[in-house]
Design a protein around this motif. Structure first.
Motif, PDB file in Angstrom:
ATOM      1  N   UNK A  72      64.956  22.876 -23.137  1.00 32.78           N
ATOM      2  CA  UNK A  72      66.178  22.564 -24.158  1.00 32.78           C
ATOM      3  C   UNK A  72      65.441  22.685 -25.555  1.00 32.78           C
ATOM      4  N   UNK A  73      65.883  23.311 -26.361  1.00 25.55           N
ATOM      5  CA  UNK A  73      65.342  23.590 -27.956  1.00 25.55           C
ATOM      6  C   UNK A  73      66.120  22.588 -28.860  1.00 25.55           C
ATOM      7  N   UNK A  74      65.476  21.754 -29.343  1.00 24.35           N
ATOM      8  CA  UNK A  74      65.868  20.731 -30.493  1.00 24.35           C
ATOM      9  C   UNK A  74      65.355  21.321 -31.890  1.00 24.35           C
ATOM     10  N   UNK A  87      61.274  21.769 -31.620  1.00 24.73           N
ATOM     11  CA  UNK A  87      60.932  20.926 -30.366  1.00 24.73           C
ATOM     12  C   UNK A  87      61.749  21.477 -29.119  1.00 24.73           C
ATOM     13  N   UNK A  88      60.620  21.593 -28.135  1.00 20.45           N
ATOM     14  CA  UNK A  88      61.322  21.909 -26.778  1.00 20.45           C
ATOM     15  C   UNK A  88      61.442  20.550 -25.709  1.00 20.45           C
ATOM     16  N   UNK A  89      62.105  20.471 -24.855  1.00 22.01           N
ATOM     17  CA  UNK A  89      62.281  19.508 -23.909  1.00 22.01           C
ATOM     18  C   UNK A  89      62.615  19.878 -22.700  1.00 22.01           C
TER      19      UNK A  89
END
Length: 227
Positions: A72-74, A87-89
């Motif tokens: 998921x891209x933040x 950021x990626x998660x």
């Protein structure tokens, strides 16, 4: 038979042999695990509901493997600040398979018993009351201070200016809308910086009227409160 059970802070509707992805569990792969926070069990037309959990009910499962979910891209951005962070998660998950649902010991909430009527008490003999001394009345409490609005929602107003306006008796959008721009400039004269107050009363008027969408659109075109 199916059940609604809480697993790792989430609620799932599960049945036997069903595979479920839950938040990462501490149990090793291949080990068995059980969950006793069962909120509901359905078996055909019979449904048992817990209060909140069903006493004695349990859902047994087996840990298949630990894995990570999809990325998921933040993305965060602050306008006119040059601030951008990406950021990626990937959430840590555990795949489990439901092996059994045990409803033994499940009890429905017992009906409340009617309270016993209290027996009338025998009144004690009344003693002569001593002469009353008039108590001094306590001074009335001051009315609670009026709660103000968040003046920082006005484009160009920061925390220090908001506090200065509040100290000057301008704590709400309605009060700010009625204040002349020149008067506002006099009030905040001691705050460092070059502040343009021309649009503040109009912004406050829109905020007081609840016209947030129109205000947001206008604020995107402003620069420090200046059109």
């Amino acid at each position: 038979m199916y059940a609604i059970v809480e697993i790792a802070g989430q609620q799932f509707k599960v049945a036997k042999d069903q595979k479920v992805f839950v938040h990462r569990l501490a149990t090793e792969e291949g080990k068995k695990v059980s969950f006793d926070n069962v909120l509901l069990i359905g078996d055909g037309d019979k449904v048992t509901i817990g209060a909140p959990a069903i006493d004695g009910a349990q859902v047994g499962a087996k840990v298949i493997k630990h894995l990570k979910g999809d990325k998921v891209i933040v993305f965060k951005k602050k306008r006119r600040k040059g601030y951008r962070v990406k950021n990626g998660h990937r959430q840590s998950l555990t795949e489990i398979v439901i092996e059994n649902i045990t409803a033994s010991g499940a009890k429905k909430a017992a009906p409340k018993k009617e309270a016993k009527k209290a027996e009338p008490k025998v009144a004690a003999p009344v003693k002569e009351a001593a002469p009353k001394v008039e108590a001094k009345k306590a001074p009335a409490k001051k009315a609670a201070a009026k709660k103000g609005d968040d003046l920082k929602k006005i484009e160009g107003i920061g925390p220090k200016i908001a506090q200065t306006l509040t100290d000057a008796g301008i704590a709400t959008f309605a009060e700010l809308a009625k204040t002349d721009a020149a008067k506002i400039s006099e009030i905040i004269a001691g705050v460092r910086g070059n502040h343009v107050t021309d649009t503040w009363p109009k912004q406050a008027e829109m905020a007081a009227a609840g016209e947030w969408d129109a205000l947001k659109k206008w604020q995107d075109e402003l620069d420090g409160g200046k059109a």
